[in-house]
Design an enzyme around this catalytic site. Structure first.
Site, PDB file in Angstrom:
ATOM      1  N   LYS A   8      72.138  60.624  62.321  1.00  0.00           N
ATOM      2  CA  LYS A   8      73.125  60.945  61.276  1.00  0.00           C
ATOM      3  C   LYS A   8      72.663  62.051  60.335  1.00  0.00           C
TER       4      LYS A   8
ATOM      5  N   ALA B 214      68.383  66.759  60.012  1.00  0.00           N
ATOM      6  CA  ALA B 214      67.048  66.970  60.575  1.00  0.00           C
ATOM      7  C   ALA B 214      66.636  65.763  61.408  1.00  0.00           C
TER       8      ALA B 214
ATOM      9  N   GLY C 218      63.484  61.197  61.527  1.00  0.00           N
ATOM     10  CA  GLY C 218      63.572  59.932  60.798  1.00  0.00           C
ATOM     11  C   GLY C 218      62.840  59.933  59.469  1.00  0.00           C
TER      12      GLY C 218
ATOM     13  N   ILE D 248      52.899  52.300  49.802  1.00  0.00           N
ATOM     14  CA  ILE D 248      53.546  53.450  49.167  1.00  0.00           C
ATOM     15  C   ILE D 248      53.064  53.599  47.724  1.00  0.00           C
TER      16      ILE D 248
ATOM     17  N   LEU E 287      50.262  52.727  46.390  1.00  0.00           N
ATOM     18  CA  LEU E 287      48.885  53.215  46.294  1.00  0.00           C
ATOM     19  C   LEU E 287      48.780  54.681  46.718  1.00  0.00           C
TER      20      LEU E 287
ATOM     21  N   LEU F 214      55.600  50.632  60.790  1.00  0.00           N
ATOM     22  CA  LEU F 214      54.675  51.744  60.998  1.00  0.00           C
ATOM     23  C   LEU F 214      55.232  52.669  62.074  1.00  0.00           C
ATOM     24  N   ALA F 215      54.995  53.959  61.895  1.00  0.00           N
ATOM     25  CA  ALA F 215      55.536  54.935  62.834  1.00  0.00           C
ATOM     26  C   ALA F 215      54.982  54.728  64.245  1.00  0.00           C
ATOM     27  N   HIS F 216      53.664  54.496  64.340  1.00  0.00           N
ATOM     28  CA  HIS F 216      53.067  54.372  65.679  1.00  0.00           C
ATOM     29  C   HIS F 216      53.476  53.069  66.351  1.00  0.00           C
TER      30      HIS F 216
ATOM     31  N   HIS G  14      24.888  61.754  66.192  1.00  0.00           N
ATOM     32  CA  HIS G  14      24.197  61.745  64.889  1.00  0.00           C
ATOM     33  C   HIS G  14      24.194  63.159  64.320  1.00  0.00           C
TER      34      HIS G  14
HETATM   35  P1  FAD Z   1      63.108  55.739  61.023  1.00  0.00           P
HETATM   36  O1  FAD Z   1      61.991  56.688  60.990  1.00  0.00           O
HETATM   37  O2  FAD Z   1      63.608  55.194  59.753  1.00  0.00           O
HETATM   38  O3  FAD Z   1      64.287  56.480  61.777  1.00  0.00           O
HETATM   39  C1  FAD Z   1      65.547  55.919  61.929  1.00  0.00           C
HETATM   40  C2  FAD Z   1      66.547  57.036  62.025  1.00  0.00           C
HETATM   41  O4  FAD Z   1      67.802  56.484  62.406  1.00  0.00           O
HETATM   42  C3  FAD Z   1      66.787  57.747  60.700  1.00  0.00           C
HETATM   43  O5  FAD Z   1      66.595  59.134  60.870  1.00  0.00           O
HETATM   44  C4  FAD Z   1      68.241  57.420  60.346  1.00  0.00           C
HETATM   45  O6  FAD Z   1      68.899  58.496  59.711  1.00  0.00           O
HETATM   46  C5  FAD Z   1      68.827  57.160  61.724  1.00  0.00           C
HETATM   47  N1  FAD Z   1      70.000  56.265  61.734  1.00  0.00           N
HETATM   48  C6  FAD Z   1      70.089  55.027  61.181  1.00  0.00           C
HETATM   49  N2  FAD Z   1      71.282  54.467  61.482  1.00  0.00           N
HETATM   50  C7  FAD Z   1      71.961  55.388  62.214  1.00  0.00           C
HETATM   51  C8  FAD Z   1      73.244  55.391  62.824  1.00  0.00           C
HETATM   52  N3  FAD Z   1      74.054  54.345  62.742  1.00  0.00           N
HETATM   53  N4  FAD Z   1      73.603  56.502  63.497  1.00  0.00           N
HETATM   54  C9  FAD Z   1      72.790  57.575  63.599  1.00  0.00           C
HETATM   55  N5  FAD Z   1      71.551  57.609  63.052  1.00  0.00           N
HETATM   56  C10 FAD Z   1      71.144  56.528  62.388  1.00  0.00           C
HETATM   57  N6  FAD Z   1      54.134  54.852  58.739  1.00  0.00           N
HETATM   58  C11 FAD Z   1      52.969  55.163  59.317  1.00  0.00           C
HETATM   59  O7  FAD Z   1      52.684  54.682  60.422  1.00  0.00           O
HETATM   60  N7  FAD Z   1      52.073  56.001  58.718  1.00  0.00           N
HETATM   61  C12 FAD Z   1      52.316  56.540  57.522  1.00  0.00           C
HETATM   62  O8  FAD Z   1      51.489  57.296  57.003  1.00  0.00           O
HETATM   63  C13 FAD Z   1      53.548  56.229  56.873  1.00  0.00           C
HETATM   64  N8  FAD Z   1      53.831  56.757  55.669  1.00  0.00           N
HETATM   65  C14 FAD Z   1      55.038  56.480  55.090  1.00  0.00           C
HETATM   66  C15 FAD Z   1      55.299  57.015  53.837  1.00  0.00           C
HETATM   67  C16 FAD Z   1      56.500  56.740  53.209  1.00  0.00           C
HETATM   68  C17 FAD Z   1      56.774  57.352  51.854  1.00  0.00           C
HETATM   69  C18 FAD Z   1      57.470  55.938  53.864  1.00  0.00           C
HETATM   70  C19 FAD Z   1      58.794  55.679  53.225  1.00  0.00           C
HETATM   71  C20 FAD Z   1      57.201  55.390  55.106  1.00  0.00           C
HETATM   72  C21 FAD Z   1      55.981  55.643  55.729  1.00  0.00           C
HETATM   73  N9  FAD Z   1      55.652  55.088  56.955  1.00  0.00           N
HETATM   74  C22 FAD Z   1      54.448  55.377  57.538  1.00  0.00           C
HETATM   75  C23 FAD Z   1      56.575  54.202  57.672  1.00  0.00           C
HETATM   76  C24 FAD Z   1      57.300  54.990  58.777  1.00  0.00           C
HETATM   77  O9  FAD Z   1      57.986  56.075  58.198  1.00  0.00           O
HETATM   78  C25 FAD Z   1      58.279  54.087  59.511  1.00  0.00           C
HETATM   79  O10 FAD Z   1      57.609  52.940  59.965  1.00  0.00           O
HETATM   80  C26 FAD Z   1      58.869  54.813  60.711  1.00  0.00           C
HETATM   81  O11 FAD Z   1      59.553  55.962  60.302  1.00  0.00           O
HETATM   82  C27 FAD Z   1      59.812  53.900  61.480  1.00  0.00           C
HETATM   83  O12 FAD Z   1      60.347  54.582  62.558  1.00  0.00           O
HETATM   84  P2  FAD Z   1      61.791  54.218  63.140  1.00  0.00           P
HETATM   85  O13 FAD Z   1      62.024  55.205  64.244  1.00  0.00           O
HETATM   86  O14 FAD Z   1      61.878  52.791  63.439  1.00  0.00           O
HETATM   87  O15 FAD Z   1      62.805  54.473  61.944  1.00  0.00           O
HETATM   88  P1  NAD Z   2      54.772  46.989  50.848  1.00  0.00           P
HETATM   89  O1  NAD Z   2      55.388  45.842  51.498  1.00  0.00           O
HETATM   90  O2  NAD Z   2      53.564  47.624  51.437  1.00  0.00           O
HETATM   91  O3  NAD Z   2      54.385  46.618  49.331  1.00  0.00           O
HETATM   92  C1  NAD Z   2      55.317  46.149  48.417  1.00  0.00           C
HETATM   93  C2  NAD Z   2      54.590  45.530  47.255  1.00  0.00           C
HETATM   94  O4  NAD Z   2      55.504  45.272  46.210  1.00  0.00           O
HETATM   95  C3  NAD Z   2      53.923  44.213  47.614  1.00  0.00           C
HETATM   96  O5  NAD Z   2      52.582  44.242  47.203  1.00  0.00           O
HETATM   97  C4  NAD Z   2      54.757  43.185  46.847  1.00  0.00           C
HETATM   98  O6  NAD Z   2      54.028  42.056  46.456  1.00  0.00           O
HETATM   99  C5  NAD Z   2      55.202  44.019  45.635  1.00  0.00           C
HETATM  100  N1  NAD Z   2      56.398  43.505  44.947  1.00  0.00           N
HETATM  101  C6  NAD Z   2      57.517  42.991  45.484  1.00  0.00           C
HETATM  102  N2  NAD Z   2      58.384  42.623  44.507  1.00  0.00           N
HETATM  103  C7  NAD Z   2      57.800  42.914  43.319  1.00  0.00           C
HETATM  104  C8  NAD Z   2      58.185  42.780  41.948  1.00  0.00           C
HETATM  105  N3  NAD Z   2      59.352  42.246  41.589  1.00  0.00           N
HETATM  106  N4  NAD Z   2      57.340  43.194  40.980  1.00  0.00           N
HETATM  107  C9  NAD Z   2      56.135  43.727  41.312  1.00  0.00           C
HETATM  108  N5  NAD Z   2      55.714  43.871  42.608  1.00  0.00           N
HETATM  109  C10 NAD Z   2      56.532  43.481  43.593  1.00  0.00           C
HETATM  110  O7  NAD Z   2      55.957  48.063  50.684  1.00  0.00           O
HETATM  111  P2  NAD Z   2      55.953  49.604  50.367  1.00  0.00           P
HETATM  112  O8  NAD Z   2      54.693  50.033  49.728  1.00  0.00           O
HETATM  113  O9  NAD Z   2      57.248  49.845  49.681  1.00  0.00           O
HETATM  114  O10 NAD Z   2      56.004  50.238  51.817  1.00  0.00           O
HETATM  115  C11 NAD Z   2      57.092  49.944  52.702  1.00  0.00           C
HETATM  116  C12 NAD Z   2      56.680  50.063  54.134  1.00  0.00           C
HETATM  117  O11 NAD Z   2      56.385  51.404  54.475  1.00  0.00           O
HETATM  118  C13 NAD Z   2      55.458  49.229  54.438  1.00  0.00           C
HETATM  119  O12 NAD Z   2      55.834  48.229  55.338  1.00  0.00           O
HETATM  120  C14 NAD Z   2      54.490  50.148  55.076  1.00  0.00           C
HETATM  121  O13 NAD Z   2      54.032  49.646  56.295  1.00  0.00           O
HETATM  122  C15 NAD Z   2      55.253  51.436  55.307  1.00  0.00           C
HETATM  123  N6  NAD Z   2      54.363  52.543  54.898  1.00  0.00           N
HETATM  124  C16 NAD Z   2      53.238  52.753  55.624  1.00  0.00           C
HETATM  125  C17 NAD Z   2      52.356  53.725  55.237  1.00  0.00           C
HETATM  126  C18 NAD Z   2      51.117  53.939  56.025  1.00  0.00           C
HETATM  127  O14 NAD Z   2      51.036  53.436  57.126  1.00  0.00           O
HETATM  128  N7  NAD Z   2      50.148  54.665  55.515  1.00  0.00           N
HETATM  129  C19 NAD Z   2      52.600  54.479  54.100  1.00  0.00           C
HETATM  130  C20 NAD Z   2      53.739  54.221  53.384  1.00  0.00           C
HETATM  131  C21 NAD Z   2      54.626  53.245  53.801  1.00  0.00           C
END
Ligand code: FAD
Ligand code: NAD
Length: 464
Positions: A36, A39, A42, A187, A189, A318-320, A443
């Site tokens: 949708k 770009a 996701g 997020i 942290l 997680l993306a991976h 090493h």
């Molecule tokens: P998404 O990446 O969310 O992709 C889903 C796609 O589907 C979207 O582009 C959306 O627009 C599209 N879509 C949804 N519904 C429809 C529809 N009905 N029709 C058409 N298109 C649709 N994970 C890591 O492993 N390492 C990280 O470092 C990491 N950092 C992150 C940092 C942040 C700030 C955030 C928010 C997330 C991070 N994540 C990280 C989590 C990671 O982004 C997600 O776990 C990952 O993108 C999930 O992949 P996905 O393909 O399931 O979904």
């Molecule tokens: P998270 O689940 O990692 O952390 C959410 C935190 O918010 C928890 O510690 C929870 O106890 C706290 N919380 C919930 N309700 C609260 C309240 N009312 N007041 C205060 N604290 C509260 O979620 P996130 O940091 O938003 O990240 C979302 C997802 O994105 C995660 O599942 C993560 O796997 C993914 N992500 C991954 C990476 C990475 O792999 N490096 C980076 C960013 C995001």
């Protein structure tokens, strides 16, 4: 086969959907992918992993030049932040990678549809986009990879500027004076670190009594200790009950405590599976209590021929993980076999130092009654860590007490995200800690800390 009929339609072009599309095309399927957003890539590429890592890297360099070069005998004067340039670099990386996926689709003959994909039943999917005529396509199989969206709390109104989620925090126009982060998860942290390094006062309010609940406790404790030394403030056991904007200030309310006044609020309290607009009701697919689409071992939903992967199903977001599921799902469609080993999926927090885990935590092993041995080794006893001035942290390896099979590893320290890969592969191969300990590690490298931790499982670390 008509032009608008496919072997497989993938809904969503995030890491789950785009990787599944490419793999399915490699396996000979005629594939369409509906996205949708304009770009591809996701959450991960547009507003997640990639832009956050770009900012983490830039802000870490800034902080390092400002505060840590002197120790190497390098005096740097007149260091200044150019936030616009930092943001432009991040945006350029995102643009390069998202357009790269369009290239991959072209190369693999994946047909891209831009618009909202809605499942109508009997393999039919409509694609709708504002200002364009609706299109109808169909397929033998449909794979939902619609990802997730940021969760909010009651009584907090995101104004798209001062109060918002991670997407806003990836693009603040200036460094906040005082940023309140709600939620000490990944997020909170990562992005809290970015803005703290760039000069903001950062206060993290967390509901639970620890950061990153669910992570190995020893790691979480060490991480908070280090982040506090870096200047981030943490308040645990805080239930945020609301937040509002007043002029150019934000007021954050919490249960049983004083309001916190700041100029920006990052709400990072988790993400929710994204099922809106998918038309699940047309097929009778119900979500579970967390909003996830339930699937079986081959990622099939309750409806034959309809599959789901990634953030929209249960498991770590997680993306991976989404990528592995995408590959396993389409391979199972074609070959009958596809499998994801969830015990070997690492998770990494890209702060400084990095925090990485794979397999089971000590708490999980204790709860399951699994007998285990552990070996730890600190970064400060490693020559390369000293040369890098990266003496904080440790590697901990957990192995079965009887078989010595590696069950988990938890690392806090420089390049933990890269170091964890070795242990992930070890778990995948069913290796023992002795296997790691007997493998030669160059090493001087940080990888030697992993080897020493593996030796420590048997009480025979050399350099401690
Ligand atoms: P998404 O990446 O969310 O992709 C889903 C796609 O589907 C979207 O582009 C959306 O627009 C599209 N879509 C949804 N519904 C429809 C529809 N009905 N029709 C058409 N298109 C649709 N994970 C890591 O492993 N390492 C990280 O470092 C990491 N950092 C992150 C940092 C942040 C700030 C955030 C928010 C997330 C991070 N994540 C990280 C989590 C990671 O982004 C997600 O776990 C990952 O993108 C999930 O992949 P996905 O393909 O399931 O979904
Ligand atoms: P998270 O689940 O990692 O952390 C959410 C935190 O918010 C928890 O510690 C929870 O106890 C706290 N919380 C919930 N309700 C609260 C309240 N009312 N007041 C205060 N604290 C509260 O979620 P996130 O940091 O938003 O990240 C979302 C997802 O994105 C995660 O599942 C993560 O796997 C993914 N992500 C991954 C990476 C990475 O792999 N490096 C980076 C960013 C995001």
């Amino acid at each position: 086969m008509s032009e608008s009929h496919f072997d497989l339609i993938v809904v969503g072009a995030g890491p789950g959907g785009y990787v599944a599309s490419v793999r399915a095309a490699q396996l000979g399927l005629k594939v369409a992918c509906i996205e949708k957003e304009a770009a591809l890539g996701g959450t991960c590429l547009r507003v997640g992993c990639i832009p956050s890592k770009a900012l983490l890297e830039s802000s870490e360099r800034y902080e390092e030049v400002k505060n840590h070069y002197q120790v190497h005998g390098i005096d740097v004067l007149g260091v200044e932040l150019n936030l616009d340039k930092m943001m432009a670099r991040k945006n350029k990386i995102v643009k390069t990678l998202t357009t790269g996926i369009a290239y991959l689709f072209k190369k693999n003959k994946v047909k891209r549809y831009e618009g909202l994909g809605t499942l109508l039943g009997d393999g039919k999917v409509s694609v709708t986009k504002e200002g364009a005529e609706a299109q109808m396509i169909s397929a033998d199989k449909i794979l939902i990879a619609s990802g997730s969206y940021a969760a909010n709390l009651p009584n907090i109104e995101w104004d798209g500027s001062r109060i918002g989620g991670s997407t806003s925090a990836l693009s603040y126009p200036e460094v906040p004076k005082h940023l309140v982060v709600i939620g000490a998860g990944v997020i909170g942290l990562e992005l809290g670190s970015v803005w703290a390094r760039l000069g903001a006062k950062v206060t993290v309010l967390e509901y639970m009594d620890m950061a990153m609940p669910g992570m190995d406790k020893e790691l979480s404790k060490e991480a908070v200790k280090i982040f506090k030394q870096q200047g981030m403030e943490f308040q645990f056991g805080v239930k945020v009950t609301g937040a509002r904007v007043e002029g150019d200030q934000c007021i954050v309310q919490r249960e049983g405590g004083e309001d916190v006044i700041c100029d920006r609020v990052l709400v990072s309290v988790g993400r929710r599976p994204n099922t809106e607009g998918l038309g699940l009701e047309n097929l009778g697919i119900e979500t579970d209590r967390r909003g996830c689409i339930p699937v079986n071992d081959h990622f099939q939903t309750s409806v034959s021929g309809v599959y789901a992967i990634g953030d929209v199903i249960a498991g770590p977001m997680l993306a991976h993980k989404a990528e592995e599921e995408g590959v396993a799902c389409v391979e199972a469609m074609v070959t009958g076999y596809g499998h994801v080993n969830y015990d070997a999926i690492p998770s990494v927090v890209y702060t400084h130092p990095e925090i990485a885990s794979v397999g089971k935590s000590e708490e999980e092993l204790k709860a399951a009654g699994t007998p285990f041995k552990k070996g730890s080794f600190p970064f400060k006893a490693n020559g390369r860590a000293m040369a890098l001035e990266a003496k904080e942290g440790f590697v901990k390896i957990l192995a079965h007490a009887e078989t010595d099979r590696v069950l988990g590893a938890h690392i806090i320290g420089a390049r933990a995200g890269d170091l964890i890969a070795e242990v992930g592969v070890s778990i995948e191969f069913g290796a023992s800690s002795e296997d790691i300990a007997r493998s030669s590690h160059a090493h001087p490298t940080l990888a030697e800390i992993v080897k020493e931790a593996a030796l420590a499982v048997d009480g025979r670390a050399i350099n401690m």
